[in-house]
Design an enzyme around this catalytic site. Sequence first.
Site, PDB file in Angstrom:
ATOM      1  N   ASP A  45      36.747  38.638  37.311  1.00  0.00           N
ATOM      2  CA  ASP A  45      36.337  38.241  38.658  1.00  0.00           C
ATOM      3  C   ASP A  45      35.257  37.173  38.483  1.00  0.00           C
ATOM      4  OD1 ASP A  45      35.864  38.114  41.383  1.00  0.00           O
ATOM      5  OD2 ASP A  45      34.605  39.907  41.411  1.00  0.00           O
TER       6      ASP A  45
ATOM      7  N   GLU B 264      41.000  36.125  39.043  1.00  0.00           N
ATOM      8  CA  GLU B 264      41.104  35.913  40.483  1.00  0.00           C
ATOM      9  C   GLU B 264      41.138  34.422  40.789  1.00  0.00           C
ATOM     10  OE1 GLU B 264      39.192  38.388  43.831  1.00  0.00           O
ATOM     11  OE2 GLU B 264      37.846  36.687  43.512  1.00  0.00           O
TER      12      GLU B 264
ATOM     13  N   ASP C  59      31.758  44.110  41.085  1.00  0.00           N
ATOM     14  CA  ASP C  59      32.477  43.014  40.415  1.00  0.00           C
ATOM     15  C   ASP C  59      33.350  43.545  39.280  1.00  0.00           C
ATOM     16  OD1 ASP C  59      30.931  40.428  41.544  1.00  0.00           O
ATOM     17  OD2 ASP C  59      29.501  42.024  41.129  1.00  0.00           O
TER      18      ASP C  59
END
Length: 157
Positions: free
Chosen positions: A7, A67, A139
Amino acid sequence: MRIIGIDPGLGRVGYGIIEIQNEKKKFLDCGVIETDKNKKEEDRLYEIFNDLNTLINQWKPDIAAVEKFFFYKSSTTISVVQARGVIMMVLASKNIQVSEYAPSQVKLTIAGSGKASKKEVIEAVMFNLNLNYAPKPDDSADALAIALTKLNEAGIN
């Protein structure tokens, strides 16, 4: 097979590492790479570079899931894109195949709705990995969800 989910961010890069053994998922590690907001941006990017290299060397993932970043009107947009570039460069330098997923795709795959809440995503990660606790910080849970999305796409549920 090992997968690392990532992420991206400048202040905090979430990561989650999962191993597949006999078609079963095994949680290995998760956490964040945090950078010092008082440092210059280039120093923070270099810190991400070094710390991600260390993680890759330690866990030796075979594939990665990252991501996707969509442009928002925000002062942090350029910084996040630069951090993502560093992440992609590290993965490419290690010859690790990368798959990219939009946040809504991750939420849909993991929690059943592209508009799932953070809590719903965390609960789905816990269920999918048979964890008795919520991965912290968020996260790292997001990174695990990203990795699980790749595994789902590969037919490993």
